[in-house]
Design a protein around this motif. Structure first.
Motif, PDB file in Angstrom:
ATOM      1  N   UNK A   1       0.795  -1.235   0.000  1.00  0.00           N
ATOM      2  CA  UNK A   1       0.000   0.000   0.000  1.00  0.00           C
ATOM      3  C   UNK A   1       0.828   1.287   0.000  1.00  0.00           C
ATOM      4  N   UNK A   2       1.876   1.361   0.807  1.00  0.00           N
ATOM      5  CA  UNK A   2       2.648   2.613   0.763  1.00  0.00           C
ATOM      6  C   UNK A   2       3.177   2.923  -0.640  1.00  0.00           C
ATOM      7  N   UNK A   3       3.489   1.884  -1.392  1.00  0.00           N
ATOM      8  CA  UNK A   3       3.952   2.108  -2.762  1.00  0.00           C
ATOM      9  C   UNK A   3       2.780   2.372  -3.702  1.00  0.00           C
ATOM     10  N   UNK A   4       1.684   1.638  -3.490  1.00  0.00           N
ATOM     11  CA  UNK A   4       0.506   1.811  -4.354  1.00  0.00           C
ATOM     12  C   UNK A   4      -0.039   3.232  -4.225  1.00  0.00           C
ATOM     13  N   UNK A   5       0.005   3.774  -3.016  1.00  0.00           N
ATOM     14  CA  UNK A   5      -0.486   5.137  -2.812  1.00  0.00           C
ATOM     15  C   UNK A   5       0.337   6.115  -3.638  1.00  0.00           C
ATOM     16  N   UNK A   6       1.654   5.907  -3.650  1.00  0.00           N
ATOM     17  CA  UNK A   6       2.512   6.779  -4.466  1.00  0.00           C
ATOM     18  C   UNK A   6       2.182   6.659  -5.946  1.00  0.00           C
ATOM     19  N   UNK A   7       1.935   5.429  -6.392  1.00  0.00           N
ATOM     20  CA  UNK A   7       1.602   5.220  -7.805  1.00  0.00           C
ATOM     21  C   UNK A   7       0.298   5.918  -8.156  1.00  0.00           C
ATOM     22  N   UNK A   8      -0.634   5.940  -7.185  1.00  0.00           N
ATOM     23  CA  UNK A   8      -1.958   6.451  -7.535  1.00  0.00           C
ATOM     24  C   UNK A   8      -2.083   7.967  -7.365  1.00  0.00           C
ATOM     25  N   UNK A   9      -1.028   8.617  -6.898  1.00  0.00           N
ATOM     26  CA  UNK A   9      -1.138  10.078  -6.724  1.00  0.00           C
ATOM     27  C   UNK A   9      -1.472  10.817  -8.033  1.00  0.00           C
ATOM     28  N   UNK A  10      -0.773  10.548  -9.144  1.00  0.00           N
ATOM     29  CA  UNK A  10      -1.124  11.299 -10.362  1.00  0.00           C
ATOM     30  C   UNK A  10      -2.571  11.084 -10.830  1.00  0.00           C
ATOM     31  N   UNK A  11      -3.023   9.827 -10.979  1.00  0.00           N
ATOM     32  CA  UNK A  11      -4.415   9.676 -11.416  1.00  0.00           C
ATOM     33  C   UNK A  11      -5.436  10.170 -10.394  1.00  0.00           C
ATOM     34  N   UNK A  12      -5.136  10.007  -9.096  1.00  0.00           N
ATOM     35  CA  UNK A  12      -6.072  10.517  -8.090  1.00  0.00           C
ATOM     36  C   UNK A  12      -6.107  12.040  -8.106  1.00  0.00           C
ATOM     37  N   UNK A  13      -4.974  12.636  -8.425  1.00  0.00           N
ATOM     38  CA  UNK A  13      -4.919  14.091  -8.558  1.00  0.00           C
ATOM     39  C   UNK A  13      -5.868  14.561  -9.645  1.00  0.00           C
ATOM     40  N   UNK A  14      -5.892  13.803 -10.735  1.00  0.00           N
ATOM     41  CA  UNK A  14      -6.836  14.132 -11.809  1.00  0.00           C
ATOM     42  C   UNK A  14      -8.279  14.027 -11.341  1.00  0.00           C
ATOM     43  N   UNK A  15      -8.597  12.948 -10.617  1.00  0.00           N
ATOM     44  CA  UNK A  15      -9.976  12.807 -10.122  1.00  0.00           C
ATOM     45  C   UNK A  15     -10.312  13.951  -9.191  1.00  0.00           C
ATOM     46  N   UNK A  16      -9.336  14.345  -8.406  1.00  0.00           N
ATOM     47  CA  UNK A  16      -9.574  15.408  -7.448  1.00  0.00           C
ATOM     48  C   UNK A  16      -9.975  16.699  -8.164  1.00  0.00           C
ATOM     49  N   UNK A  17      -9.248  16.995  -9.229  1.00  0.00           N
ATOM     50  CA  UNK A  17      -9.547  18.215  -9.964  1.00  0.00           C
ATOM     51  C   UNK A  17     -10.894  18.112 -10.685  1.00  0.00           C
ATOM     52  N   UNK A  18     -11.211  16.906 -11.196  1.00  0.00           N
ATOM     53  CA  UNK A  18     -12.555  16.742 -11.771  1.00  0.00           C
ATOM     54  C   UNK A  18     -13.613  16.965 -10.717  1.00  0.00           C
ATOM     55  N   UNK A  19     -13.322  16.460  -9.513  1.00  0.00           N
ATOM     56  CA  UNK A  19     -14.308  16.556  -8.441  1.00  0.00           C
ATOM     57  C   UNK A  19     -14.602  18.012  -8.095  1.00  0.00           C
ATOM     58  N   UNK A  20     -13.555  18.848  -8.060  1.00  0.00           N
ATOM     59  CA  UNK A  20     -13.764  20.271  -7.758  1.00  0.00           C
ATOM     60  C   UNK A  20     -14.828  20.830  -8.702  1.00  0.00           C
ATOM     61  N   UNK A  21     -14.694  20.472  -9.976  1.00  0.00           N
ATOM     62  CA  UNK A  21     -15.631  21.012 -10.969  1.00  0.00           C
ATOM     63  C   UNK A  21     -17.002  20.339 -10.889  1.00  0.00           C
ATOM     64  N   UNK A  22     -16.976  19.007 -10.618  1.00  0.00           N
ATOM     65  CA  UNK A  22     -18.257  18.274 -10.526  1.00  0.00           C
ATOM     66  C   UNK A  22     -19.130  18.763  -9.379  1.00  0.00           C
ATOM     67  N   UNK A  23     -18.504  19.328  -8.341  1.00  0.00           N
ATOM     68  CA  UNK A  23     -19.331  19.769  -7.213  1.00  0.00           C
ATOM     69  C   UNK A  23     -20.314  20.854  -7.636  1.00  0.00           C
ATOM     70  N   UNK A  24     -20.106  21.450  -8.834  1.00  0.00           N
ATOM     71  CA  UNK A  24     -21.080  22.454  -9.312  1.00  0.00           C
ATOM     72  C   UNK A  24     -22.465  21.829  -9.475  1.00  0.00           C
ATOM     73  N   UNK A  25     -22.502  20.490  -9.632  1.00  0.00           N
ATOM     74  CA  UNK A  25     -23.806  19.821  -9.735  1.00  0.00           C
ATOM     75  C   UNK A  25     -24.612  19.941  -8.444  1.00  0.00           C
ATOM     76  N   UNK A  26     -23.938  20.229  -7.342  1.00  0.00           N
ATOM     77  CA  UNK A  26     -24.655  20.373  -6.074  1.00  0.00           C
ATOM     78  C   UNK A  26     -25.599  21.562  -6.119  1.00  0.00           C
ATOM     79  N   UNK A  27     -25.347  22.478  -7.063  1.00  0.00           N
ATOM     80  CA  UNK A  27     -26.242  23.623  -7.230  1.00  0.00           C
ATOM     81  C   UNK A  27     -27.673  23.151  -7.513  1.00  0.00           C
ATOM     82  N   UNK A  28     -27.795  22.000  -8.171  1.00  0.00           N
ATOM     83  CA  UNK A  28     -29.131  21.514  -8.534  1.00  0.00           C
ATOM     84  C   UNK A  28     -29.942  21.078  -7.333  1.00  0.00           C
TER      85      UNK A  28
END
Lengths: 227, 248
Positions: free
Chosen positions: A145-172
């Motif tokens: 896991x300590x290594x897997x977490x490092x591997x997943x930082x770049x793709x999770x970073x992408x999800x994180x940034x998508x999430x920031x934008x997706x939260x605009x759906x909460x307006x509905x």
């Protein structure tokens, strides 16, 4: 061409609305993003462990959950939770409803990332752990896991940034986050073009800062993973 | 120390070990040689159950296991065998997220749950033994292959195994780094560590081995002292192999 009056009016509206919209972002968008991201990652993580456990009921449950939440639109999930559930006696406030919906959705998407990261750690690492008598669970927790977490930082970073934008759906569902605030102001000032450009600009500001943090994190952990 | 009888292992249709009988005495160094595909690495991996044999029995130390491919082995039993063995891998397999010192401490502190201070002291003395005390706080990627492999040896030693297994420990190394690893192994052998070494380093086998085992096509084709195997073998397959190696 715009008249001077019009230009002045727009500049006035934009400068008056900038801080209220930014504040909505800081009070709702950012907390919503952070809370759901942390919860979503935890959920994804347990789902990945369940999926890799080899224990059939858990594997089936993990697959079912991911199937549902990746296969249906986030907006529909939010609506079912907020507008649909009251009819079966479950009434949620807007913010918690948003947290639940985004968490379940983020969990399902991040699950694939975490699972792939765990599987990407070479077999030799498992064997080395076994060779010093670690149990599977110890190897998972201490070595993989300590290594897997490092591997997943770049793709999770992408999800994180998508999430920031997706939260605009909460307006509905009436959460007064960044987008909702922009919408409110746009509807009373009748300047949708400029207001929404301003909203876009604030989102851009948030995601730029977050991308920067992400790339720093990546650089820091880049080299401590078995290839 | 190690007693193997009729050990068999198949990968699907491929019979890799076709009934191995072998015993290795305490404090001795056994070197397994043979062409690639002869089953020598599989045999070594069977000794710490990274591969579970299909049939036969394995005695390591006090503990005997009877293998039966129809039954799944209990993980507690597997761990009991592994506690007796340490393994050094061809590609080192150090933990990249831990420093050299932490790599060595990981087993004793996480598995044996020994107090940190004792573990640390022990790990430092092992680092000194492999000549890398000044590299304690470096990460694997900051070390050369030879240094990584010496850390690998120290990591295996930290668990105080009864037997140390080496799976082609120098095959991945640049030629100029082979010597430093072989030297550490030679020192261990002279200190009376029980070792089983799979290698292509014939000079090492000649100089250090007490027992040379030549494997070919899943069986032990010949075994004996280095003099017997390298000096005057009568075995045609051994001769052919040694000639091929010599003519490289």
């Amino acid at each position: 061409m715009m008249t001077d009056d019009r230009t002045h009016r727009i500049i006035g509206i934009l400068s008056d609305s900038f801080f209220p919209i930014l504040k909505a972002g800081l009070y709702y968008t950012i907390p919503l993003t952070l809370i759901t991201f942390v919860l979503g990652i935890l959920l994804a993580f347990f789902t990945a462990i369940a999926r890799l456990s080899g224990f059939r009921p858990l594997v089936a449950l993990a697959k079912f959950y991911v199937w549902i939440f990746r296969g249906t639109p986030l907006l529909v999930q939010i609506f079912i939770l907020f507008y649909g559930f009251p009819s079966i006696g479950i009434t949620l406030d807007p913010f918690p409803a948003a947290v639940i919906a985004f968490t379940l959705n983020t969990g399902a998407y991040s699950y694939e990332i975490i699972r792939a990261a765990i599987l990407s750690i070479p077999k030799g690492q498992w064997e080395a752990a076994a060779s010093i008598s670690m149990t599977k669970a110890q190897a998972m927790r201490r070595i993989i896991l300590p290594q897997a977490i490092r591997v997943s930082i770049p793709p999770l970073g992408n999800s994180f940034i998508s999430l920031v934008k997706d939260t605009s759906l909460a307006a509905t569902i009436t959460v007064t986050e960044l987008f909702q605030k922009g919408q409110e102001i746009a509807s009373v000032t009748y300047e949708p073009l400029w207001l929404y450009i301003e909203v876009a600009f604030i989102y851009l500001l948030f995601s730029t800062v977050l991308s920067f943090l992400q790339s720093r994190l990546e650089r820091r952990y880049d080299r401590s993973v078995a290839k | 120390m190690i007693n193997i009888t009729n050990l068999q292992k198949r990968f699907n249709d491929l019979e890799v070990l076709k009934g191995i009988d072998l015993s290795i005495q305490k404090g001795k160094t056994a070197v397994i040689i043979g062409p690639s595909g002869s089953g020598k690495t599989t045999l070594l991996r069977c000794l710490n159950l990274l591969e579970i044999p299909d049939q036969g029995s394995l005695k390591i130390g006090e503990h005997t296991i009877q293998f039966d491919e129809t039954k799944k082995m209990k993980s507690s039993e597997i761990e009991r065998v592994r506690k007796q063995t340490g393994m050094v891998f061809q590609s080192y397999n150090l933990f990249p997220h831990l420093t050299a010192l932490q790599n060595i401490m990981e087993g004793p502190s996480v598995v044996l749950k020994l107090p940190k201070e004792i573990v640390r002291k022990k790990a430092l003395s092992l680092l000194e033994k492999v000549g890398l005390l000044d590299r304690a706080d470096m990460y694997p990627h900051q070390l050369s292959g030879g240094q990584q492999q010496r850390i690998g040896i120290a990591r295996a030693m930290a668990m105080e195994p009864a037997v140390l297994l080496f799976d082609e420990p120098t095959s991945a190394l640049d030629p100029e780094l082979v010597g430093e690893v072989l030297k550490v192994m030679k020192d261990l052998s002279e200190e009376g560590m029980t070792m089983v070494v799979v290698t292509h380093e014939m000079q090492f086998a000649r100089d250090v081995a007490d027992q040379v085992i030549f494997m070919d096509k899943g069986v032990i084709a010949e075994q004996g002292t280095p003099e017997e195997v390298f000096g005057n073998t009568k075995n045609a397959r051994t001769l052919q192999f040694l000639n091929k190696i010599a003519s490289r």
